[in-house]
Scaffold this motif. Sequence first.
Motif, PDB file in Angstrom:
ATOM      1  N   ARG A   1       0.834  -1.206   0.000  1.00  0.00           N
ATOM      2  CA  ARG A   1       0.000   0.000   0.000  1.00  0.00           C
ATOM      3  C   ARG A   1       0.861   1.244   0.000  1.00  0.00           C
ATOM      4  O   ARG A   1       2.012   1.227   0.439  1.00  0.00           O
TER       5      ARG A   1
ATOM      6  N   LYS B   1      -4.172  -6.931   4.883  1.00  0.00           N
ATOM      7  CA  LYS B   1      -5.531  -6.389   4.917  1.00  0.00           C
ATOM      8  C   LYS B   1      -6.249  -6.534   6.245  1.00  0.00           C
ATOM      9  O   LYS B   1      -7.004  -5.655   6.657  1.00  0.00           O
TER      10      LYS B   1
ATOM     11  N   GLN C   1       3.264   0.411   8.077  1.00  0.00           N
ATOM     12  CA  GLN C   1       2.081  -0.062   7.368  1.00  0.00           C
ATOM     13  C   GLN C   1       2.209   0.041   5.863  1.00  0.00           C
ATOM     14  O   GLN C   1       1.529  -0.678   5.136  1.00  0.00           O
ATOM     15  N   SER C   2       3.059   0.949   5.382  1.00  0.00           N
ATOM     16  CA  SER C   2       3.022   1.276   3.962  1.00  0.00           C
ATOM     17  C   SER C   2       4.382   1.768   3.484  1.00  0.00           C
ATOM     18  O   SER C   2       5.332   1.917   4.258  1.00  0.00           O
TER      19      SER C   2
ATOM     20  N   GLY D   1      -2.949   3.634   7.180  1.00  0.00           N
ATOM     21  CA  GLY D   1      -4.317   3.937   7.592  1.00  0.00           C
ATOM     22  C   GLY D   1      -4.329   4.396   9.036  1.00  0.00           C
ATOM     23  O   GLY D   1      -3.357   4.978   9.525  1.00  0.00           O
ATOM     24  N   THR D   2      -5.416   4.089   9.734  1.00  0.00           N
ATOM     25  CA  THR D   2      -5.569   4.570  11.110  1.00  0.00           C
ATOM     26  C   THR D   2      -4.956   3.625  12.133  1.00  0.00           C
ATOM     27  O   THR D   2      -4.798   3.994  13.296  1.00  0.00           O
ATOM     28  N   ASN D   3      -4.611   2.407  11.736  1.00  0.00           N
ATOM     29  CA  ASN D   3      -4.011   1.442  12.651  1.00  0.00           C
ATOM     30  C   ASN D   3      -2.699   2.004  13.195  1.00  0.00           C
ATOM     31  O   ASN D   3      -1.927   2.651  12.471  1.00  0.00           O
TER      32      ASN D   3
END
Length: 633
Positions: A376, A559, A387-388, A380-382
């Motif tokens: 990605r 995901k 995350q990316s 995100g909000t996690n």
Amino acid sequence: MNAAYLADAFATHKVEAMVKFLGLDPLDTEQWDFLRSETTQDLQAAPGSGKTTLIGLKLALMADAWTATTRGVCVLSHTNTAKNEITERVASVPAGQSLFRYPHFVGTIQSFVHTFLALPAVRARGVETQSVDDEAFEIAAVQLLRHPRYGKLRGYLEHQHNGMDIVSKATFAFRDGTLAITSGSTKLPHPEAPSMQQLSHLKRTLALRGIFRYQDMYAVAQRYLAEHPNIIQAIAARFPFILLDEMQDTNAAQHELLDGIFTSSTTVVQRVGDTNQGIFSDVGVASTATSAFPLAGSPELPVSRRFGPRIAAVAGRLAVRCPQQVRGAGPDGQVAVLLYDDATVTDVVPTFERMAAVTVPAESLLRRPPRVLGARHEPGTNQARPQSIACYLPGFTRPRQPAAHRTLIDMARAAGTQWRSGADSHETATELWNALRTSFIPLTGEGLPALSRLERSAATPGGEVRNLLRELLVNVATFDEAAWGMLTEQLIAQIELLAGSGLKTTGLEFTLAAEAATPAIGALSVPAAASVVRAVPGTIASAKGETHTATLVLECLEKSGRKFDVTEALRVLAEARDPQRELKTVQAALQLIFVAATRPTHLLVFAAHRGRSKEYAEVMISEGWDVRDLTEH
């Protein structure tokens, strides 16, 4: 079948002559078998096995031997990228140019459905198509929702989680002989509820205005076939030979439609792909469809000429959908792991760039710069990290997608580039006008007319709009903010006269061109020696089908938000686990990693957090991997 082309199309001397003309490597046994096959079959092709080249060779030989004047070859692929790769190879052969003309057809599955089924179906109902695009539909749907007659629907949406998705993703599905309305996994109102009646009215109003989502067209096509079953025989008679590329990426609707047309006909259907790279298709399609790809007992192309045995060994052990022993016949590459912690996460990409500089031949690296891939773009909000891609490259933002421009000026720039390249000027102008129609939505009436219905006299609003359209195509690349503001003011004035009503506008703001707005990749990395070639970041999905000299696979949150993809891949490799026995969420992550890991020719590098993957280091070292702990340097 042979009545459509000469019987000796695949004779040995013709094949060898074409291979020499195209400058290809000698064919192996599996490639010869597929090339000469003239019956319906599937072909499972490993990454880098020369699948696209082989398809191009087969089509070139068929074009050279084709004799039928009203029956042709139909070549379909999932994406324009794959289709373009095939056409480039075929176009290099003089006879290959004939495949781009009647009676042949080369295009995506979507364009095939549009051309032969969906657009005729829409026209038969007196509707003129404005746009087939998910983003254009969303803009038009949200605009129309503001109309007073949809008050009950607006009230319902306000009380739903992600309620606007119900409208923006409203899609037709063919059920029980009619077009029903779905909206992904979002729960719809009760069929008899006023809000559902209003949603149905809104969706069908947009359809009457010619505004559709991509998936709508499959439902429209299915209804058209149900109402006119003789079309199936007509298409099958037109195309005695169908070649489907990238078959693993077809979704359930595409499977069903293609099966309905060709399964019961005498048409030869050859489907080619790699089911282990099926990251775009519906979950379960590969195993549950009646024509699951590949069918049991199908031949394989197991030899990859892209990479050597080390990378091939990794690929074979990460194959999720179809166990396959990939044999590497390419360069003797290197596999590595970079272990980092929170303090050294930004050192990962510069370290990879330096590794590529000493591992890959300089000429190759300049021709194909190293690539950095992740699942990605942005987090995100996690709270879990990383995350990316953006977690490793501070300042990195999602690049603008050419297929889905959010502002009118981006659409105009893309159309202008197409115009200057010598593309069909009428088609380019029509596409830009259709984009304009979704940016200028009349508050009343049935929408703006098609380009063909605009008046040509300069003294009319239609003529003025035509002049402004040409100005956009010719000069948009030179526009600054002031010039853009002046032109959009003129457009608004003339289109309001043309529509005879007020306008609601969207996406008219000025933005810099993507190449000017995006910082240079070099600015995202730590300065290094002049010999270091900067890496190009992007998502794994965007790199599908590419070949790199060196690829870095960044660990990202998968995901479900509970696991990290590279760590899961290293665990499966280190513990010699069977990917088919893993959880579905892990399998989905492994499929992405498989695609990324099969891109490079010389250097494959995984980046993983030290706290999660240090335990697998000893196994990796024993297998000859280069494991580097950035926290120790």
